[in-house]
Write a protein that holds these residues in place. Structure first.
Motif, PDB file in Angstrom:
ATOM      1  N   TRP A  11      18.711  -2.774  -5.349  1.00 20.51           N
ATOM      2  CA  TRP A  11      17.408  -3.413  -5.574  1.00 20.51           C
ATOM      3  C   TRP A  11      16.428  -2.949  -4.501  1.00 20.51           C
ATOM      4  CZ3 TRP A  11      14.711  -6.103  -9.053  1.00 20.51           C
ATOM      5  CH2 TRP A  11      13.545  -6.744  -8.629  1.00 20.51           C
ATOM      6  N   TYR A  12      15.304  -2.406  -4.936  1.00 20.05           N
ATOM      7  CA  TYR A  12      14.281  -1.992  -3.974  1.00 20.05           C
ATOM      8  C   TYR A  12      12.902  -2.461  -4.443  1.00 20.05           C
ATOM      9  CZ  TYR A  12      13.785   1.943  -7.295  1.00 20.05           C
ATOM     10  OH  TYR A  12      13.621   2.717  -8.436  1.00 20.05           O
ATOM     11  N   GLY A  13      12.902  -3.598  -5.156  1.00 14.09           N
ATOM     12  CA  GLY A  13      11.648  -4.156  -5.653  1.00 14.09           C
ATOM     13  C   GLY A  13      11.464  -3.953  -7.138  1.00 14.09           C
ATOM     14  N   GLY A  14      12.504  -3.491  -7.810  1.00 12.46           N
ATOM     15  CA  GLY A  14      12.427  -3.230  -9.249  1.00 12.46           C
ATOM     16  C   GLY A  14      12.505  -1.740  -9.519  1.00 12.46           C
ATOM     17  N   GLN A  28      10.160   0.252   0.924  1.00 16.18           N
ATOM     18  CA  GLN A  28      11.118  -0.139  -0.121  1.00 16.18           C
ATOM     19  C   GLN A  28      12.528   0.339   0.230  1.00 16.18           C
ATOM     20  OE1 GLN A  28       8.967   1.567  -3.516  1.00 16.18           O
ATOM     21  NE2 GLN A  28       8.980  -0.445  -4.485  1.00 16.18           N
ATOM     22  N   ASP A  81      16.992  -8.745  -9.316  1.00 16.02           N
ATOM     23  CA  ASP A  81      16.446  -9.209  -8.042  1.00 16.02           C
ATOM     24  C   ASP A  81      17.497 -10.062  -7.306  1.00 16.02           C
ATOM     25  OD1 ASP A  81      15.135 -10.515  -6.011  1.00 16.02           O
ATOM     26  OD2 ASP A  81      13.381 -11.062  -7.202  1.00 16.02           O
ATOM     27  N   THR A 102      14.073  -1.746   3.082  1.00 11.83           N
ATOM     28  CA  THR A 102      14.423  -3.146   2.755  1.00 11.83           C
ATOM     29  C   THR A 102      15.294  -3.247   1.498  1.00 11.83           C
ATOM     30  OG1 THR A 102      12.332  -3.349   1.529  1.00 11.83           O
ATOM     31  CG2 THR A 102      12.336  -4.084   3.832  1.00 11.83           C
ATOM     32  N   ALA A 103      15.780  -2.113   1.018  1.00 11.31           N
ATOM     33  CA  ALA A 103      16.597  -2.123  -0.213  1.00 11.31           C
ATOM     34  C   ALA A 103      17.913  -2.887   0.010  1.00 11.31           C
ATOM     35  CB  ALA A 103      16.889  -0.685  -0.642  1.00 11.31           C
ATOM     36  N   ALA A 144      10.824   5.880  -4.186  1.00 10.36           N
ATOM     37  CA  ALA A 144      10.410   4.617  -3.559  1.00 10.36           C
ATOM     38  C   ALA A 144       9.712   4.881  -2.235  1.00 10.36           C
ATOM     39  CB  ALA A 144      11.633   3.731  -3.335  1.00 10.36           C
TER      40      ALA A 144
END
Length: 481
Positions: free
Chosen positions: A229-232, A245, A198, A248-249, A241
């Motif tokens: 990273w795209y939220g995990g 996601q 993160d 905002t990656a 994704a």
């Protein structure tokens, strides 16, 4: 092999501030790459909460841990010798427990625990959070093992206890594992699939290190360029994704920018890059921020297209040249270093000459060069015959090293006469009257101490050089100080 192995650090034991109230003693030493040394800090942090303080006296330790490497045979043989030595110490201190951490642990778990019976504890690189449970098992007289590779573990929530080496430079891990199945490399099998940490936790660690007085950070990963990273989740699953996601990656170029903006007076480096994954937005970000160092470690391993294919490197010689040209166009004073393997299976004299000609084209600032040694568990180890005789490997390696020395001297000479910013790290190895630090290009600079101190950013006029070191005199503090 895609990892820098600092020979001076091999076998170094961790020295940490003593935590009040901790009664148990931990002796931990590390072998291999920077990732292993970084992991040892994570382990020490976890065990500090379990009542352990570090000791450098092996004989006094309640728990002895060795963090291991499976990249090179030499490191593996050294670890085996150390384990035999620990066994002798155990005769005098029978309550002492011994554990193996890291890449060898994952690969040789059965041998260590069941066949050779020389350790009590085997912990893979994704299982360090399980150490308290594993130690409870050991204390109750049972062997303990956890080498399960995780798809999620990044240790983003563990704040590593830092080595008190100089208090100026630190490593921050941003990825774990690797998806590139290079046939010579054991990393995907010992550290698992690639996952990114993160970015918020990375920036928090960067800010914390600045508050503690650190001046330079190296962002660390098996392959930093593929940070995403795209939220995990795993990088390979990014196509699944959501649109939000994806929008905002955070990729590696963006992460570099976030770090550079978070601490404008802190220097940033990164290691290691992979030519097939490096994108020009990373180079453009480096050029845009003064506090991102002009240095790239860009392993190529061979100059032969045929051997690159055998190694499962997903780029050609020509594509590598194009990347080098683009990097030098965007950052003219960049320093580039290499990893090179001599004597990979089926390598001919023609292939070797291709490697030498590639080196002539790039003229690397410095490099990390090895003769091929077959690593069990790798694709090459399973499917290719190690058919280049040892003496030929060594002769080719000598030729690669000789050419690199020539190029290193050529590159260092280009600094003579310039004024360059140097971050003072420590006293020079050769003279206690001189400081040693590194410039933006990662070259060591030595100069008279005068009134300066470690952690200062100083402008140094370069007066002379060797093939590896710049020699100069300070002309004042830099604007970064």
């Amino acid at each position: 092999m895609e990892k820098i192995i600092d020979e001076d650090k091999q076998g170094a034991s961790l020295i940490l501030d003593q935590k009040k109230g901790n009664q148990k003693k931990l002796f931990i030493e590390s072998y291999g790459c920077q990732m292993n040394f970084s992991d040892s800090e994570i382990v020490a942090s976890i065990l500090s909460e379990q009542g352990y303080n570090t000791t450098q006296k092996l004989e006094d330790a309640d728990l002895v841990l060795v963090n291991t490497c499976s990249i090179r045979d030499k490191a593996e043989q050294t670890v085996r010798k150390r384990l035999k030595y620990y066994d002798k110490v155990k005769v005098k201190n029978p309550n002492m427990k011994v554990g193996v951490l890291g890449c060898m642990a994952e690969r040789l778990k059965t041998k260590f625990l069941e066949e050779e019976k020389i350790v009590d504890l085997v912990v893979g690189p994704d299982a360090y959070k399980d150490l308290p449970n594993l130690l409870s098992e050991v204390e109750e007289g049972r062997d303990a093992i956890n080498v399960i590779l995780s798809k999620e573990e990044t240790y983003g929530d563990i704040s590593p206890v830092r080595l008190n080496s100089n208090g100026i430079s630190a490593f921050v891990s941003i990825t774990r594992g690797c998806d590139n199945m290079c046939t010579f490399c054991v990393v995907p099998f010992t550290r698992g699939r690639e996952r990114s940490r993160d970015p918020q936790s990375i920036i928090e660690e960067v800010n914390d290190l600045w508050a503690k007085g650190y001046k330079e950070i190296t962002l660390l990963g098996q392959n930093v360029d593929s940070y995403l990273w795209y939220g995990g989740g795993l990088k390979k699953d990014f196509d699944k994704a959501s649109e939000l996601q994806k929008a905002t990656a955070v990729n590696f170029a963006k992460l570099l920018e976030l770090c550079a903006k978070a601490q404008p007076k802190m220097r940033f480096r990164f290691s290691t890059s992979n030519p097939q994954d490096m994108t020009l937005d990373v180079i453009e970000t480096m050029a845009a921020y003064r506090n991102i160092c002009n240095y790239i470690h860009l392993p190529v391993q061979s100059g032969s297209d045929r051997i690159l294919k055998e190694m499962n490197r997903l780029h050609t010689r020509e594509e590598y040249f194009e990347l080098i040209d683009s990097i030098r166009r965007i950052i003219p004073d960049v320093a580039i270093s290499q990893d090179m393997i001599s004597g990979f299976p089926t390598e001919t004299e023609e292939d070797h000459k291709d490697t030498l000609s590639l080196m002539e084209y790039v003229k690397y600032d410095f490099g990390f060069m090895f003769a091929y040694s077959e690593r069990p568990g790798t694709l090459a180890g399973r499917k290719m015959e190690d058919d280049v005789p040892a003496e030929i490997k060594q002769r080719r390696l000598n030729e690669i090293q000789d050419l690199q020395r020539k190029h290193s001297h050529y590159r260092t000479k280009q600094h003579v006469g310039k004024i360059e910013e140097v971050l003072i790290e420590k006293s020079s190895k050769r003279s206690d009257l001189q400081w040693a630090g590194r410039n933006s290009q990662n070259t060591v600079v030595v100069f008279p101490k005068e009134h300066y101190k470690p952690g200062d950013f100083v402008n140094v006029k370069i007066l002379d050089c060797t093939s590896a070191t710049l020699i100069g005199e300070a002309v004042g503090y830099s604007e970064n100080n």
